[in-house]
Design an enzyme around this catalytic site. Structure first.
Site, short mmCIF file in Angstrom:
data_model
loop_
_atom_site.label_atom_id
_atom_site.label_comp_id
_atom_site.label_asym_id
_atom_site.label_seq_id
_atom_site.Cartn_x
_atom_site.Cartn_y
_atom_site.Cartn_z
N GLU A 72 0.96 -1.12 -0.09
CA GLU A 72 0.04 -0.03 -0.13
C GLU A 72 0.75 1.05 0.09
O GLU A 72 1.86 1.32 0.89
CB GLU A 72 -1.00 -0.08 1.17
CG GLU A 72 -2.00 1.00 1.34
CD GLU A 72 -1.65 2.28 1.75
OE1 GLU A 72 -1.55 3.28 1.30
OE2 GLU A 72 -1.43 2.34 3.10
N CYS A 89 -2.27 8.15 4.86
CA CYS A 89 -2.23 7.73 3.45
C CYS A 89 -3.72 7.96 2.83
O CYS A 89 -3.72 8.29 1.34
CB CYS A 89 -2.16 6.17 3.28
SG CYS A 89 -0.72 5.64 3.86
#
Length: 542
Positions: A294, A328
Site C-alpha cells: 500500500e 495515506c
C-alpha cells in the site's frame, strides 16, 4: 486436541475519548510523563534476543520538540539481517507445525493486553514519537491494532474452514492452507502504529516467519509492540525486528533464495524499487515471492452543488489536517461547486487558521508536527512554490517553523488550473489544493480528475442529490479503493471498511480482511478416494 474450535467473534474496540475528567486522560498523562523522563534503548530483536545493531547510531526524537531524544538505536547491518533470516528459518518448522488455535491465542492475548495494561504505554509512545494527538493515537495504536489482531484471527479461521463443497461418491476433497516456503519481509511506515503491528503479524498468524523492518521514526512504538508480542507468547524467531534505515537489510532480504513475500506500506518509489529488485532476482528464489503493498495516494473530495455546506467544510478540515495530513488516506485535493464554495469559504478559512498546533502532550491541540526534517523541507518547498505561482493562491496557513519542532500550518491553496501538480503530487502533509468549478460543470470536472493523479486510494463525494451520488459512485469506481459518501475520506475501520487502493496506491490487498491473509497461504488440494478402481478399462470400451 480433536475439538473443532472457533475463536470469539470480534467486536470493534470502542474509542476512549480522553475528555477532561476521564480516567484514561489521567492515565495517559502519567504515562507520557514517565516515558519522557528516560531515553529508551531501541535494540534489534533477533531469535528472541535483544541486541544492538552493528551500524551507526540513530537518534529517535519528538517531531514537535526535535531536541528531545526519546531513544537511540544502531543501524542494522548485513550481518544483522543474515542473523534475522537465519533465526526466521530456524523458527519456521515449529511455528508452522504449531496448532492454529495456539497461534490465534497469541494474537488474541496481545489484543487483550493492548486493550488493558499496554494501552496507554503504546498510545504515549505513538504521541511522543509520531506527534499524534491523544485521540489520533487512540484510534491508531490502541483501537485499530486491537481490531487487526482480533479480526485477523476471525478471518483466518474462515479461510481454514472454507473447504470444497463438491465431493463425488467415495471421494473426500480437502484444502490444506500452508504457509509460504521461506520468510516474509515486512517493511512498515512511520505514520500508523497499527500498520506497523499488522504487517508482520498477519503473515505470522498464517504460519509464516518474518523479518520486520520498521521506520526509524516509528521505532519507539515499534519496539514496544515487539515487547508486547513477546509478552503475549510469540515464540523466538517468529518475528525478527531490525531497526534502522533498512538499506543493508534489503540487500540481504531481497536477494535471499528463501524470500517468500513482501508486506509493505510506504512510498510508491520505494515499493517500485522493491518490486524491480525482485524481478531482477526472480530466477534465484525458491518460489515466486508474494508482493503486497500500500503506497499512498492523492485523495480527493468532490463537493456537488447539492452538498450540505457544513458537511463539506467538516470533511475538508478533518480529512485534510488530522495528524498533519500524514495519513495515506488524507484529503489533499478538493473540487468544490462554486455555489457551495461561496457559502463555506470564509468559515473554512477561519476554522483552519484557528486550528491549534503544538506539543501533543498539551491535549488542547488539534495538530502536532510533521515527522522529520525531510518532510518539513518537502512541505516548505510546495508552499513556497504555491506562493510564487500566479494561478495558485494561499488562502489559509502557509507558515512553517522548524526552530523547535517540524511545524507546518494547515494550508489551503486555491488553484484556477486543475492540471497543476498540486492535484497530482503527493505531499503527505497538511496541504489541501482546491479547485472551484461552475455548478453546471460537475460531470466534466469529475471526468477530468478521475485519472489525473496516478493514485487510487481513497475519495469522497459530498452531495444530497441521489442521482449525483449514484453517477459519481459509478464514474469513480476505479479511482478509489475506499470510497466515502458524505464523509471525509479517512478513518477506515477494520471489519467495516477494509483498506487499500490500486493504480499507484498499491496492490489493493485490503489490510484487515480475509483477502490479505490469503496472500500469506499456499493452498494444497487433497483428494482421497476411499474405494479406488482396480481395472484400467472404461465402460465405453466394452
Amino acid at each position: 486436541m480433536d475439538a473443532i474450535t472457533f475463536p470469539p467473534l470480534p467486536v470493534n474496540e470502542p474509542n476512549l475519548t480522553y475528555a477532561p475528567g476521564t480516567p484514561e486522560r489521567e492515565a495517559l498523562r502519567e504515562e507520557l510523563a514517565r516515558m519522557e523522563k528516560r531515553q529508551h534503548p531501541l535494540r534489534a530483536h533477533i531469535g528472541g534476543r535483544k541486541r544492538n545493531g552493528g551500524g551507526a547510531e540513530i537518534n529517535v526524537v519528538q517531531p514537535h520538540d526535535h531536541a528531545h531524544v526519546l531513544g537511540t538505536m544502531k543501524n542494522s547491518t548485513t550481518k544483522d539481517a543474515e542473523a534475522a533470516v537465519k533465526a526466521a528459518t530456524t523458527a519456521a518448522v515449529d511455528w508452522r507445525n504449531m496448532d492454529f488455535d495456539e497461534r490465534c491465542a497469541i494474537l488474541l492475548k496481545a489484543a487483550d493486553l493492548l486493550a488493558g495494561p499496554w494501552r496507554q504505554r503504546l498510545n504515549a509512545a505513538t504521541m511522543l514519537g509520531q506527534s499524534k494527538t491523544a485521540f489520533q493515537a487512540e484510534i491508531d495504536a490502541a483501537c485499530e491494532l486491537i481490531d487487526f489482531w482480533r479480526f485477523n484471527v476471525h478471518y483466518a479461521k474462515q479461510i481454514l474452514t472454507d473447504q470444497p463443497i463438491a465431493n463425488s461418491p467415495g471421494i473426500w476433497n480437502r484444502t490444506d492452507h500452508r504457509p509460504l516456503e521461506g520468510f516474509v519481509y515486512a517493511i512498515t511506515p512511520f505514520n500508523f502504529t497499527a500498520i506497523a503491528g499488522n504487517l508482520p503479524t498477519a503473515p505470522a498468524l498464517m504460519g509464516n516467519t518474518v523479518v520486520w523492518k520498521p521506520s526509524p521514526t516509528q521505532q519507539l512504538a515499534a519496539s514496544l509492540t515487539m515487547e508486547l508480542l513477546e509478552e503475549a507468547g510469540m515464540p523466538p524467531g517468529v518475528i525478527n525486528m531490525l531497526p534502522g534505515d533498512g538499506l543493508d537489510v534489503s540487500k540481504v532480504a531481497l536477494t535471499h533464495p528463501d524470500l517468500a513475500g513482501i508486506h509493505f506500506t510506504g512510498s510508491t518509489p520505494t515499493f517500485q524499487h522493491l518490486w524491480r529488485t525482485v524481478g531482477e532476482n526472480i530466477t534465484g528464489y525458491r518460489s515466486y515471492p508474494r508482493i503486497v503493498g500500500e503506497t499512498g495516494g492523492k485523495d480527493f473530495v468532490v463537493v456537488h452543488p447539492s452538498a450540505d455546506p457544513d458537511v463539506a467544510r467538516t470533511a475538508l478540515i478533518r480529512g485534510s489536517f488530522e495528524f498533519q495530513g500524514q495519513k495515506c488516506s488524507a484529503a489533499s485535493r478538493a473540487y468544490v461547486a462554486k455555489s457551495v464554495w461561496n457559502k463555506i469559504k470564509d468559515q473554512l478559512v477561519a476554522e483552519t487558521e484557528a486550528l491549534s498546533m503544538g506539543d501533543v502532550t498539551d491535549f488542547s491541540h488539534f495538530m502536532g508536527a510533521v515527522i522529520d526534517d525531510r518532510a518539513f523541507a518537502k512541505h516548505k518547498a510546495a508552499i513556497t512554490r504555491a506562493k510564487r505561482n500566479k494561478h495558485l493562491t494561499v488562502i489559509a496557513g502557509g507558515q512553517v517553523d522548524d526552530s523547535v519542532g517540524y511545524f507546518v500550518r494547515p494550508t489551503i491553496v486555491v488553484s484556477t488550473d486543475p492540471t497543476d501538480q498540486m492535484f497530482s503530487e503527493e505531499y503527505f502533509g497538511p496541504i489541501l489544493a482546491v479547485y472551484v468549478y461552475d455548478d453546471d460543470r460537475f460531470e466534466k470536472v469529475v471526468d477530468q480528475m478521475e485519472s489525473f493523479a496516478p493514485y487510487a486510494l481513497t475519495g469522497a463525494i459530498i452531495a444530497q442529490d441521489r442521482t449525483a451520488i449514484a453517477w459519481s459512485r459509478q464514474r469513480l469506481r476505479f479511482a478509489a479503493g475506499n470510497f466515502y459518501i458524505n464523509d471525509k475520506p479517512t478513518g477506515a475501520v477494520v471489519g467495516q471498511q477494509p483498506f487499500g487502493g490500486a493504480r499507484a496506491s498499491g496492490t489493493n490487498d485490503k489490510a484487515g480482511a480475509a483477502v490479505n491473509l490469503m496472500r500469506w497461504t499456499s493452498p494444497r488440494s487433497i483428494k482421497e478416494t476411499f474405494v479406488p478402481p482396480t481395472d484400467h478399462r472404461y465402460p465405453h470400451m466394452g
